[in-house]
Design an enzyme around this catalytic site. Structure first.
Site, mmCIF file in Angstrom:
data_model
loop_
_atom_site.group_PDB
_atom_site.id
_atom_site.type_symbol
_atom_site.label_atom_id
_atom_site.label_comp_id
_atom_site.label_asym_id
_atom_site.label_seq_id
_atom_site.Cartn_x
_atom_site.Cartn_y
_atom_site.Cartn_z
ATOM 1 C CG HIS A 30 -1.959 1.046 1.162
ATOM 2 N ND1 HIS A 30 -1.709 2.342 1.531
ATOM 3 C CD2 HIS A 30 -3.236 1.016 0.717
ATOM 4 C CE1 HIS A 30 -2.802 3.069 1.326
ATOM 5 N NE2 HIS A 30 -3.740 2.282 0.830
ATOM 6 C CD GLU A 56 -5.226 1.769 -3.202
ATOM 7 O OE1 GLU A 56 -6.414 1.804 -2.895
ATOM 8 O OE2 GLU A 56 -4.309 1.803 -2.360
HETATM 9 P P1 PGA Z 1 -9.475 6.006 0.304
HETATM 10 O O1 PGA Z 1 -8.280 4.961 0.545
HETATM 11 O O2 PGA Z 1 -10.621 5.218 -0.270
HETATM 12 O O3 PGA Z 1 -9.778 6.591 1.629
HETATM 13 O O4 PGA Z 1 -8.978 7.014 -0.682
HETATM 14 C C1 PGA Z 1 -8.005 3.968 -0.384
HETATM 15 C C2 PGA Z 1 -6.804 3.172 0.067
HETATM 16 O O5 PGA Z 1 -5.925 3.768 0.709
HETATM 17 O O6 PGA Z 1 -6.706 1.975 -0.177
#
Ligand code: PGA
Length: 258
Positions: free
Chosen positions: A96, A168
């Site tokens: 992440h 992401e």
């Molecule tokens: P968020 O986080 O939906 O609050 O933007 C997503 C993540 O960090 O996986």
């Protein structure tokens, strides 16, 4: 044909014991509705046994937010793949952006973690994406490709088939306190990158794998914008932080796909 979508809740360090209990007491979707998607909850390590028992017979998967790359040993404060598997986890988030930035995890570390997760039958949810500076410098595609090659280096095809990729872009994550540049990405922009990720997998590994692999999106997804992401051909679900932490919005995320 569209794959059954993943709705993966990354609870981060956002809930205490009372809110975990409240979450499940207010969850009202039927087992049949829940089975319309592949939903997964990833609580903090300390709540994994509690969440496992609160999920009970409901068709909701259980995941962790991180793991260490050794099985057992003198690693104070770490949790291994074997321990997670012993507790009944089926999934684990790896790489992440908060772990990459705050805890200096690099692609080589992530590669080791993926291998250990696979050895213990945990399905890796591998996060990758560009940060704000890389986006501004026009390097997003290059960074995504480099991360895919490095994270999946030397992992056999049979194992790559078990991996879920979560694209992401770090700058689009809503809840990261270290993200001063918060902006959201449109579903159309995300679709372009998802298609590109599929092409990298097709060219570097296998075209059939590229088709069958679930590539999900994360970054400020919420009940108001999920329909856009759900309608994109190459977005096979979502990894959600903030909007997954209250039962009402978590259920709305699932309902958007039903
Ligand atoms: P968020 O986080 O939906 O609050 O933007 C997503 C993540 O960090 O996986």
């Amino acid at each position: 044909m569209k794959k059954k979508p993943y709705i993966i809740a990354n609870w981060k360090m956002g809930l205490d014991k009372a809110s975990v209990e409240r979450f499940f007491s207010q969850l009202s979707l039927s087992a049949e509705e829940l089975a319309g998607v592949k939903s997964v909850i990833c609580p903090s390590f300390v709540f994994i046994p509690m969440v496992k028992s609160l999920i009970s017979e409901r068709p909701i998967g259980l995941g962790a937010q991180n793991l260490f790359w050794e099985n057992l040993g003198a690693y104070t404060g770490e949790v291994s793949a074997k321990q997670l598997s012993d507790l009944g986890c089926q999934y684990v988030i790896i790489g992440h952006s908060e772990r990459r930035r705050i805890f200096n995890e690099d692609d080589a570390t992530i590669n080791k973690k993926i291998r250990l997760a696979l050895q213990h039958r945990l399905q890796p949810i591998v996060c990758l994406g560009e940060n704000f500076e890389e986006k501004e410098a026009g390097l997003a595609k290059k960074v995504v490709e480099e991360k895919i090659r490095a994270c999946f280096d030397d992992i056999p095809l049979v194992d790559l088939k078990k991996i879920i990729i979560a694209y992401e872009p770090a700058w689009a994550i809503s809840t990261d306190p270290h993200n001063p540049h918060h902006e959201s990405q449109s579903p159309e922009e995300a679709q372009v990158t998802h298609k590109y990720i599929r092409k990298i997998i097709a060219d570097s590994a296998d075209p059939d794998l590229a088709e069958s692999m679930s590539i999900i999106y994360g970054g400020s997804v919420n009940p108001d914008n999920i329909a856009g992401f759900a309608s994109m051909d190459d977005i096979d679900g979502v990894l959600v932080g903030s909007a997954s932490q209250q039962p009402d919005s978590f259920q709305k995320l699932i309902s958007a796909y039903l």
